[in-house]
Design a protein around this motif. Structure first.
Motif, PDB file in Angstrom:
ATOM      1  N   PRO A 142      -2.425 -10.227  -2.556  1.00  3.91           N
ATOM      2  CA  PRO A 142      -2.056  -8.806  -2.558  1.00  3.91           C
ATOM      3  C   PRO A 142      -3.325  -7.954  -2.505  1.00  3.91           C
ATOM      4  O   PRO A 142      -4.220  -8.126  -3.329  1.00  3.91           O
ATOM      5  N   ASP A 143      -3.409  -7.079  -1.512  1.00  6.65           N
ATOM      6  CA  ASP A 143      -4.598  -6.244  -1.343  1.00  6.65           C
ATOM      7  C   ASP A 143      -4.392  -4.930  -2.091  1.00  6.65           C
ATOM      8  O   ASP A 143      -3.699  -4.032  -1.615  1.00  6.65           O
ATOM      9  N   LEU A 144      -4.994  -4.860  -3.260  1.00  7.31           N
ATOM     10  CA  LEU A 144      -4.883  -3.672  -4.104  1.00  7.31           C
ATOM     11  C   LEU A 144      -6.179  -2.861  -4.129  1.00  7.31           C
ATOM     12  O   LEU A 144      -6.349  -1.986  -4.974  1.00  7.31           O
ATOM     13  N   ASP A 145      -7.074  -3.133  -3.201  1.00  7.08           N
ATOM     14  CA  ASP A 145      -8.352  -2.432  -3.138  1.00  7.08           C
ATOM     15  C   ASP A 145      -8.089  -0.953  -2.846  1.00  7.08           C
ATOM     16  O   ASP A 145      -7.566  -0.610  -1.777  1.00  7.08           O
ATOM     17  N   PRO A 146      -8.438  -0.067  -3.789  1.00  6.65           N
ATOM     18  CA  PRO A 146      -8.157   1.365  -3.602  1.00  6.65           C
ATOM     19  C   PRO A 146      -8.761   1.934  -2.315  1.00  6.65           C
ATOM     20  O   PRO A 146      -8.194   2.841  -1.724  1.00  6.65           O
ATOM     21  N   GLU A 147      -9.885   1.392  -1.868  1.00  9.14           N
ATOM     22  CA  GLU A 147     -10.517   1.909  -0.658  1.00  9.14           C
ATOM     23  C   GLU A 147      -9.699   1.606   0.590  1.00  9.14           C
ATOM     24  O   GLU A 147      -9.813   2.301   1.590  1.00  9.14           O
ATOM     25  N   ARG A 148      -8.867   0.572   0.549  1.00  9.19           N
ATOM     26  CA  ARG A 148      -8.073   0.196   1.716  1.00  9.19           C
ATOM     27  C   ARG A 148      -6.608   0.608   1.598  1.00  9.19           C
ATOM     28  O   ARG A 148      -5.902   0.672   2.605  1.00  9.19           O
ATOM     29  N   VAL A 149      -6.139   0.872   0.399  1.00  8.29           N
ATOM     30  CA  VAL A 149      -4.718   1.168   0.200  1.00  8.29           C
ATOM     31  C   VAL A 149      -4.277   2.385   0.999  1.00  8.29           C
ATOM     32  O   VAL A 149      -3.297   2.326   1.746  1.00  8.29           O
ATOM     33  N   VAL A 150      -4.976   3.483   0.884  1.00  7.43           N
ATOM     34  CA  VAL A 150      -4.561   4.725   1.553  1.00  7.43           C
ATOM     35  C   VAL A 150      -4.583   4.563   3.063  1.00  7.43           C
ATOM     36  O   VAL A 150      -3.689   5.057   3.756  1.00  7.43           O
ATOM     37  N   GLY A 151      -5.555   3.839   3.589  1.00  9.56           N
ATOM     38  CA  GLY A 151      -5.648   3.642   5.030  1.00  9.56           C
ATOM     39  C   GLY A 151      -4.524   2.785   5.590  1.00  9.56           C
ATOM     40  O   GLY A 151      -4.157   2.924   6.755  1.00  9.56           O
ATOM     41  N   GLU A 200       1.888   9.245   2.991  1.00 13.37           N
ATOM     42  CA  GLU A 200       0.659   9.962   2.635  1.00 13.37           C
ATOM     43  C   GLU A 200       0.706  10.385   1.175  1.00 13.37           C
ATOM     44  O   GLU A 200       1.776  10.615   0.620  1.00 13.37           O
ATOM     45  N   TYR A 201      -0.474  10.521   0.613  1.00 14.01           N
ATOM     46  CA  TYR A 201      -0.585  11.071  -0.731  1.00 14.01           C
ATOM     47  C   TYR A 201      -0.818  12.567  -0.558  1.00 14.01           C
ATOM     48  O   TYR A 201      -1.880  12.995  -0.125  1.00 14.01           O
ATOM     49  N   ALA A 214       0.834  -1.207   0.000  1.00  9.83           N
ATOM     50  CA  ALA A 214       0.000   0.000   0.000  1.00  9.83           C
ATOM     51  C   ALA A 214       0.869   1.258   0.000  1.00  9.83           C
ATOM     52  O   ALA A 214       0.591   2.228  -0.726  1.00  9.83           O
ATOM     53  N   THR A 215       1.938   1.238   0.776  1.00 11.19           N
ATOM     54  CA  THR A 215       2.847   2.385   0.844  1.00 11.19           C
ATOM     55  C   THR A 215       3.482   2.643  -0.520  1.00 11.19           C
ATOM     56  O   THR A 215       3.566   3.794  -0.967  1.00 11.19           O
ATOM     57  N   GLU A 216       3.911   1.587  -1.183  1.00 12.06           N
ATOM     58  CA  GLU A 216       4.533   1.735  -2.508  1.00 12.06           C
ATOM     59  C   GLU A 216       3.537   2.261  -3.542  1.00 12.06           C
ATOM     60  O   GLU A 216       3.902   3.077  -4.396  1.00 12.06           O
ATOM     61  N   ILE A 217       2.294   1.821  -3.463  1.00 19.25           N
ATOM     62  CA  ILE A 217       1.273   2.302  -4.407  1.00 19.25           C
ATOM     63  C   ILE A 217       1.035   3.793  -4.206  1.00 19.25           C
ATOM     64  O   ILE A 217       0.979   4.561  -5.174  1.00 19.25           O
TER      65      ILE A 217
END
Length: 176
Positions: free
Chosen positions: A97-106, A111-112, A44-47
């Motif tokens: 691999p959890d690539l769900d956009p709703e969970r990635v940022v959390g 931070e974005y 998630a951090t890398e995304i």
């Protein structure tokens, strides 16, 4: 044959009996569910880093922005490569691999932070790299010898993140 090695017949029998465990054998000494959780956090951090660098690449403006914008693009591509390594390792360990956009940022440690000012972009990317460095260092220490393959992947990524931080610092120092 050395005394400390498992009997070859026993190795063969275990390999056959536990074939569906793929690469995870009795030699794996880490907490597998926790490793997968940590790798998904790193993913998630890398995304988030990939997207932030990409946004900064397109938004970099000004007379001296071209080399910085190119560096942002290069870092974005490298961060995506890190994400791919992590996702591949998660799958190899039997996780998803959890690539769900709703969970990635959390889940992401970084931070974005979109920015329009070049100096602010560089600072935000340096902060994110420092967060990644601290996170990967902690993960590597926690893993120890329990999962040498994952540790090596994280060490490889850590080395690149340190280079990225140095690049951002160089841009900040040259702007003085």
């Amino acid at each position: 044959m050395a005394d400390f090695l498992t009997d070859v017949h026993e190795l063969r029998a275990k390999a056959r009996a536990e074939i569906m465990n793929g690469p995870v054998t009795d030699a794996y000494h880490a907490d597998l569910p926790r490793v997968i959780e940590l790798l998904n956090t790193a993913l998630a951090t890398e995304i988030v880093c990939t997207l932030r660098y990409r946004q900064h690449h397109f938004m970099a403006k000004g007379l001296d922005s071209e080399p910085v914008a190119q560096e942002f693009l290069e870092h974005s591509n490298e961060e995506q490569g890190h994400a791919d390594l992590l996702a591949g390792r998660i799958a190899q360990l039997g996780g998803t691999p959890d690539l769900d956009p709703e969970r990635v940022v959390g889940r992401a440690h970084s931070e974005y932070v979109p920015a329009t000012d070049l100096r602010q972009m560089i600072r935000e990317n340096l902060v994110a790299e420092r967060i990644a460095i601290a996170s990967y260092s902690e993960m590597i220490e926690w893993l120890g010898d329990g999962d040498p393959t994952t540790r090596r992947i994280l060490e490889e990524i850590l080395a690149r993140e340190e280079e990225h931080a140095d690049d951002m610092l160089t841009f900040l120092e040259s702007d003085r």
